[in-house]
Design a protein around this motif. Structure first.
Motif, short mmCIF file in Angstrom:
data_model
loop_
_atom_site.label_atom_id
_atom_site.label_comp_id
_atom_site.label_asym_id
_atom_site.label_seq_id
_atom_site.Cartn_x
_atom_site.Cartn_y
_atom_site.Cartn_z
N LEU A 159 7.90 -2.60 -1.43
CA LEU A 159 7.22 -2.16 -0.21
C LEU A 159 7.48 -0.68 0.02
CD1 LEU A 159 7.78 -5.12 2.27
CD2 LEU A 159 5.62 -4.38 1.32
N LEU A 160 8.71 -0.27 -0.26
CA LEU A 160 9.06 1.14 -0.15
C LEU A 160 8.21 1.98 -1.10
CD1 LEU A 160 12.21 2.87 0.52
CD2 LEU A 160 11.51 3.22 -1.80
N GLY A 220 4.66 2.45 0.05
CA GLY A 220 4.57 3.47 1.08
C GLY A 220 4.66 4.87 0.51
N VAL A 221 5.59 5.08 -0.42
CA VAL A 221 5.75 6.40 -1.04
C VAL A 221 4.49 6.76 -1.81
CG1 VAL A 221 7.04 7.70 -2.77
CG2 VAL A 221 8.26 6.30 -1.14
N ALA A 222 3.93 5.80 -2.55
CA ALA A 222 2.72 6.06 -3.32
C ALA A 222 1.58 6.42 -2.37
CB ALA A 222 2.34 4.84 -4.15
N GLY A 223 1.49 5.69 -1.24
CA GLY A 223 0.46 6.01 -0.27
C GLY A 223 0.63 7.42 0.27
N HIS A 224 1.87 7.79 0.52
CA HIS A 224 2.16 9.14 1.03
C HIS A 224 1.78 10.20 0.00
CE1 HIS A 224 4.29 12.39 2.95
NE2 HIS A 224 5.01 12.56 1.87
N GLU A 225 2.06 9.93 -1.27
CA GLU A 225 1.79 10.94 -2.31
C GLU A 225 0.30 11.17 -2.51
OE1 GLU A 225 3.96 12.81 -3.51
OE2 GLU A 225 5.88 11.79 -3.75
N THR A 282 3.48 -0.15 5.47
CA THR A 282 4.41 -0.83 4.57
C THR A 282 5.84 -0.64 5.03
OG1 THR A 282 4.36 1.08 3.15
CG2 THR A 282 3.01 -0.78 2.49
N TRP A 283 6.17 0.53 5.55
CA TRP A 283 7.55 0.75 5.96
C TRP A 283 7.87 -0.01 7.24
CZ3 TRP A 283 10.71 5.52 4.43
CH2 TRP A 283 10.52 5.77 3.07
#
Lengths: 125, 405
Positions: free
Chosen positions: B108-109, B112-117, B127-128
């Protein structure tokens, strides 16, 4: 497949929901029952075997012998990694985890807890 | 077109950890990519040799903040193998449940990081937020949100009771519903598909030859999963599918991770149902007999490997850790070959890198005499010579600094 405004239902729903975050410093966070927070020491139970000192991964705990078969415990709150191995290692259950986690202080000298008396904990201030 | 070499890192907004990349560009196209490790070396392997086994459990747990259970389980498994301990069944099930909860929080982390990038910050927020559900469960079960400290040599430290089981099942229902939404989103949301498809392509052959592990390998169609190939803990008793995908790109890696989330929920439900009663640990000796063991573990990022050598004392003689990112890092260079510079952050993020876990000792040897290692003074002298040969002389600056002191 590609319908514009597909998310609109979710967006409208969000308007009527409470925020997912909590106002932390104003609203205290309750930790679960077996949280591994600050360690407390019960001097009357200690037999001075020093198993906690041997097993501590960071060398945060120090047991010293006082007269009359009493023991003093000093825990460095900065060194402690809150793994609670000392609680498991203690054969007499003289150490215990608490739910306390707000341990930040402004002066690093205060980052230690000394337990020498049964009733109170002394903090060098 | 003229080629330009640009350094990215050690400190860079697109990177979450200090790491240095050197990218050779021709216009916007990446011609060559090389990574340099070593900015986060913490000397954990050496420190392990100076601590007792029980202290090492907590030390190796801190190799990684996200897959901390992976490292501690891999280490504990190796030590138990040397000592010949038979761990109770219930302890193995508890380890498996924590491992899968950890996989859920890590995936899930990552989502979220992929979505942010890719500039899809709504996904990061969603997700977070959902990740908090599993973090709270981990805190309830183990006593902490990260660095769970559930493992000990010979078993686990905490039991799971009936109220905790019902809490886990409730959380699994919430998360399963949310993950279904994310899967639907990944399959239907055009912006996500268009941004991630054909980005960071790693063919099946390249993934095999470069030795990719974890979701990176599985997204290239390699059914490589230590949980299936070499079952540890209670994985041989659980039913699950190894999720693979044939997209071979970042989109495929997203789908693999989302699919694995669904498998994790299923496995946790099954493990909770089939968990036998009984003791949760056996007494472990303080001194581990001489011997060596090699332990494999499927961390959320891929296969994690620990090697432990014991010499009969209470301290290990040697501990060697190979974190999954080290196996996957080589694939990044292949993925970025002849691609756009703008794809670099998401391609690096797609292997779910954990650079500080990867940093192990590098021994510096003199270029012409391979058997002589360089000490600090030698390195200093070597660097001064290196710069002087390129016309840069620091003598004046040095003198100025020493005069000021």
């Amino acid at each position: 497949m590609t319908r514009p405004g597909k998310m609109i239902r979710l967006v409208v729903e969000t308007f009527f929901k409470k925020p997912a975050t909590t106002l932390y410093p104003f609203k205290k966070v309750e930790m679960p029952a077996n949280f591994r927070g600050k360690i407390i020491f019960k001097p009357h139970l200690c037999i001075g075997c020093q198993m906690c000192m041997k097993d501590c991964p960071s060398g945060a705990i120090k047991i010293t012998k006082l007269p009359n078969k009493k023991f003093e415990c000093e825990i460095s709150l900065a060194k402690c990694i809150y793994c609670a191995q000392c609680v498991d290692s203690c054969p007499k259950k003289a150490l215990e985890s608490t739910k306390e986690f707000e341990l930040a202080v402004l002066d690093r000298k205060n980052l230690k807890a000394v337990f020498s008396d049964d009733t109170k904990e002394t903090s060098p201030e | 077109m003229r080629k330009v070499v640009i350094p990215i890192g050690p400190q860079h907004p697109a990177l979450k950890e200090p790491e240095s990349f050197s990218v050779t560009l021709s216009g916007e196209r990446i011609m060559a990519f090389s990574a340099r490790l070593g900015y986060n070396h913490r000397g954990i392997e050496k420190a392990c040799e100076e601590r007792t086994y029980i202290q090492d459990v907590y030390l190796v747990e801190r190799i990684c903040g996200i897959c901390s259970h992976a490292h501690s389980t891999a280490f504990v498994q190796a030590v138990e193998e040397i000592a010949g301990l038979s761990v109770p069944e219930r302890a193995l099930y508890i380890r498996t449940i924590i491992a899968e909860l950890e996989r859920i929080h890590s995936h899930l982390l990552w989502l979220g990081v992929a979505g942010h990038e890719i500039g899809f910050d709504t996904l990061l927020m969603y997700t977070w937020r959902d990740r908090e559900v599993v973090m709270d469960i981990l805190a309830e079960l183990t006593g902490n949100r990260v660095n769970y400290g559930i493992n000990t040599i010979g078993g686990v430290r905490r039991n799971i009771d009936a109220s905790e089981i019902s809490d886990i099942l409730k959380a699994m229902d919430i998360l399963e519903e949310r993950t279904k939404y994310y899967i639907q989103l990944a399959k239907e949301e055009t912006t996500l598909i268009k941004r991630l498809s054909c980005v960071g392509i790693l063919s099946h052959e390249d993934a095999l030859s470069l030795g990719a592990v974890g979701p990176t390998a599985r997204a290239s169609g390699i059914p490589r999963d230590t949980r299936k190939d070499d079952p540890y803990a209670a994985y041989d008793k659980l039913e699950f599918k190894v999720i693979t995908d044939d997209h071979c790109d970042v989109y495929g890696r997203t789908l693999v991770r989302l699919g694995e989330l669904m498998e994790s929920y299923k496995m946790i439900r099954q493990a909770l149902k089939e968990m036998p009663t009984g003791p949760i640990s056996v007494k472990a000796p303080r001194k581990i007999p001489a011997g060596e063991a090699f332990s494999r573990y499927e961390a959320p990022r891929g296969e994690d490997v620990h090697y432990v050598k014991a010499d009969g004392t209470d301290r290990p003689e040697r501990v060697k850790v190979r974190a999954p990112t080290l196996a996957n890092l080589q694939t990044v260079a292949k993925m970025l070959e002849d691609r756009q510079l703008a794809d670099l952050p998401i391609v690096i993020a797609a292997i779910d890198p954990c650079f500080s876990c990867t940093d192990r000792l590098i021994s510096l040897r003199e270029p012409k005499k391979p058997d002589k290692t360089l000490a600090w003074e030698d390195l200093r002298a070597y660097s001064i010579e290196w710069y002087r040969a390129r016309g840069i002389d620091f003598t004046k600056v040095n003198r100025k600094i020493s005069r000021r002191n």
